[in-house]
Design a protein around this motif. Structure first.
Motif, PDB file in Angstrom:
ATOM      1  N   THR A   1      19.171  39.348 -29.732  1.00  0.00           N
ATOM      2  CA  THR A   1      18.245  38.211 -29.835  1.00  0.00           C
ATOM      3  C   THR A   1      18.981  36.873 -29.818  1.00  0.00           C
ATOM      4  O   THR A   1      18.365  35.820 -29.946  1.00  0.00           O
ATOM      5  N   LEU A   2      20.299  36.914 -29.674  1.00  0.00           N
ATOM      6  CA  LEU A   2      21.090  35.691 -29.666  1.00  0.00           C
ATOM      7  C   LEU A   2      20.629  34.761 -28.547  1.00  0.00           C
ATOM      8  O   LEU A   2      20.422  35.190 -27.410  1.00  0.00           O
TER       9      LEU A   2
ATOM     10  N   PRO B   1      23.701  29.054 -33.165  1.00  0.00           N
ATOM     11  CA  PRO B   1      22.736  29.588 -32.219  1.00  0.00           C
ATOM     12  C   PRO B   1      21.620  30.321 -32.960  1.00  0.00           C
ATOM     13  O   PRO B   1      21.739  30.629 -34.152  1.00  0.00           O
ATOM     14  N   ALA B   2      20.552  30.583 -32.247  1.00  0.00           N
ATOM     15  CA  ALA B   2      19.436  31.314 -32.851  1.00  0.00           C
ATOM     16  C   ALA B   2      19.671  32.809 -32.708  1.00  0.00           C
ATOM     17  O   ALA B   2      20.219  33.277 -31.719  1.00  0.00           O
ATOM     18  N   GLY B   3      19.240  33.571 -33.712  1.00  0.00           N
ATOM     19  CA  GLY B   3      19.312  35.019 -33.639  1.00  0.00           C
ATOM     20  C   GLY B   3      20.720  35.561 -33.659  1.00  0.00           C
ATOM     21  O   GLY B   3      21.700  34.854 -33.920  1.00  0.00           O
ATOM     22  N   SER B   4      20.818  36.850 -33.323  1.00  0.00           N
ATOM     23  CA  SER B   4      22.107  37.527 -33.231  1.00  0.00           C
ATOM     24  C   SER B   4      21.920  38.779 -32.388  1.00  0.00           C
ATOM     25  O   SER B   4      20.799  39.231 -32.162  1.00  0.00           O
TER      26      SER B   4
ATOM     27  N   PRO C   1      20.403  30.143 -27.393  1.00  0.00           N
ATOM     28  CA  PRO C   1      20.688  28.769 -27.799  1.00  0.00           C
ATOM     29  C   PRO C   1      19.634  28.277 -28.791  1.00  0.00           C
ATOM     30  O   PRO C   1      18.464  28.671 -28.722  1.00  0.00           O
ATOM     31  N   ALA C   2      20.060  27.417 -29.684  1.00  0.00           N
ATOM     32  CA  ALA C   2      19.136  26.850 -30.668  1.00  0.00           C
ATOM     33  C   ALA C   2      18.903  25.370 -30.356  1.00  0.00           C
ATOM     34  O   ALA C   2      19.650  24.753 -29.590  1.00  0.00           O
ATOM     35  N   TYR C   3      17.877  24.815 -30.959  1.00  0.00           N
ATOM     36  CA  TYR C   3      17.564  23.399 -30.773  1.00  0.00           C
ATOM     37  C   TYR C   3      18.724  22.541 -31.278  1.00  0.00           C
ATOM     38  O   TYR C   3      19.310  22.812 -32.329  1.00  0.00           O
ATOM     39  N   HIS C   4      19.083  21.513 -30.525  1.00  0.00           N
ATOM     40  CA  HIS C   4      20.050  20.540 -31.020  1.00  0.00           C
ATOM     41  C   HIS C   4      19.463  19.159 -30.775  1.00  0.00           C
ATOM     42  O   HIS C   4      18.834  18.879 -29.742  1.00  0.00           O
TER      43      HIS C   4
ATOM     44  N   SER D   1      25.954  23.213 -34.076  1.00  0.00           N
ATOM     45  CA  SER D   1      24.692  23.846 -34.453  1.00  0.00           C
ATOM     46  C   SER D   1      24.776  25.348 -34.214  1.00  0.00           C
ATOM     47  O   SER D   1      25.259  25.791 -33.169  1.00  0.00           O
TER      48      SER D   1
END
Length: 288
Positions: free
Chosen positions: A46-47, A40-43, A49-52, A38
């Motif tokens: 703003t990077l 990650p969120a942002g970059s 972890p994203a929902y998994h 999955s």
């Protein structure tokens, strides 16, 4: 088909001081172990972890990594290394030990941090020698061995600013009333180079001797004594004052203290963090 792996390494304070979003790593925790495809969120800034969708593997037991490392653990591949009650020096809050609680000295004279005068001399021939190692029985303590060709006293000082003033000092002074003919004293240099004996003696004497004009002493000291007025937290960067003088110390017995000496002692050219060096695996250091 190509296979891609991600490698990274990083460091983190055991105690960041952030009580809302960080844990003190010197504690027991279950480990969440994530390797996901999955994104990650942002970059950039703003990077995150994203929902998994699935719960990652979690260790079967809580582990205290800091305790394991500071108790001498190595090469562990188990799900949970053994947990001991030893705490880590960087976050120690231990105060002055009661009489009888000082740890045993290290089992050998193999000191991983050394400061000598002159440079690279053999220990027994140095006009000043300081060796430091972690205590093998209690990692809250550092073990010291100090030697000097002197008929008065030897001393090491820890100075944040590179001067004699406002420095934490440990002295080994010739004293006929002391065991081995040498007294080991916790002292402090006030502003203006005036030395005083610490109100509380936060030092653990191990052994001392005065033979053929040479002072030899071994002692232990807590990395953080809890004394914020006359001791420094040794897990910091300090210039080292290195004293071997024929000037007699002041007083004797319970009043023994460093005495005035006319010349400024040698001071290391750089500030050093002995604790950081030792706990990062350093060995055979010689600093001037």
């Amino acid at each position: 088909m190509s296979i891609h792996y991600t490698y990274f390494s990083f460091g983190k304070l055991i105690n960041t001081g952030d009580t809302t979003q960080d844990v003190v790593l010197n504690g027991s925790y279950y480990l969440l172990q994530v390797a996901t495809s999955s994104a990650p969120a942002g970059s950039g800034t703003t990077l995150a972890p994203a929902y998994h969708a699935t719960t990652p593997p979690i260790s079967s037991v809580a582990v205290n990594i800091v305790s394991y490392l500071f108790s001498g653990g190595s090469n562990s591949t188990t799900t949970a290394p053994p947990v001991s009650t030893t705490t880590a020096p960087p976050v120690a809050t231990t105060t002055t030990p009661p009489v009888g609680s000082c740890p045993s000295t290290v089992s050998s004279n193999s000191y991983r941090f050394k400061a000598t005068i002159p440079d690279s001399c053999e220990q027994s021939s140095c006009s000043f020698f300081l060796g430091v190692n972690t205590n093998t029985n209690n990692p809250q303590y550092l073990d010291f061995r100090m030697e000097g060709t002197a008929i008065g006293y030897t001393a090491v000082g820890f100075s944040a600013g590179g001067s004699m003033s406002n420095s934490d000092v440990i002295m080994c002074g010739v004293d006929a009333t002391a065991a081995g003919g040498v007294g080991i004293v916790d002292a402090y240099n006030q502003a203006g180079r005036t030395s005083v004996r610490d109100t509380t003696q936060n030092v653990c004497p191990y052994s001392a001797s005065f033979t053929n004009g040479r002072i030899v002493c071994s002692f232990g000291k807590l990395i953080n004594t809890g004394d914020t007025t006359q001791d420094v937290v040794l897990n910091g960067s300090y210039y080292l004052l290195q004293v071997a003088t024929s000037s007699a110390p002041a007083g004797s017995g319970t009043t023994l203290a460093p005495a005035y000496h006319a010349t400024t002692p040698p001071i290391s050219s750089v500030a050093v963090n002995i604790v950081s060096y030792l706990f990062s695996g350093g060995s055979n250091s010689t600093t001037t």
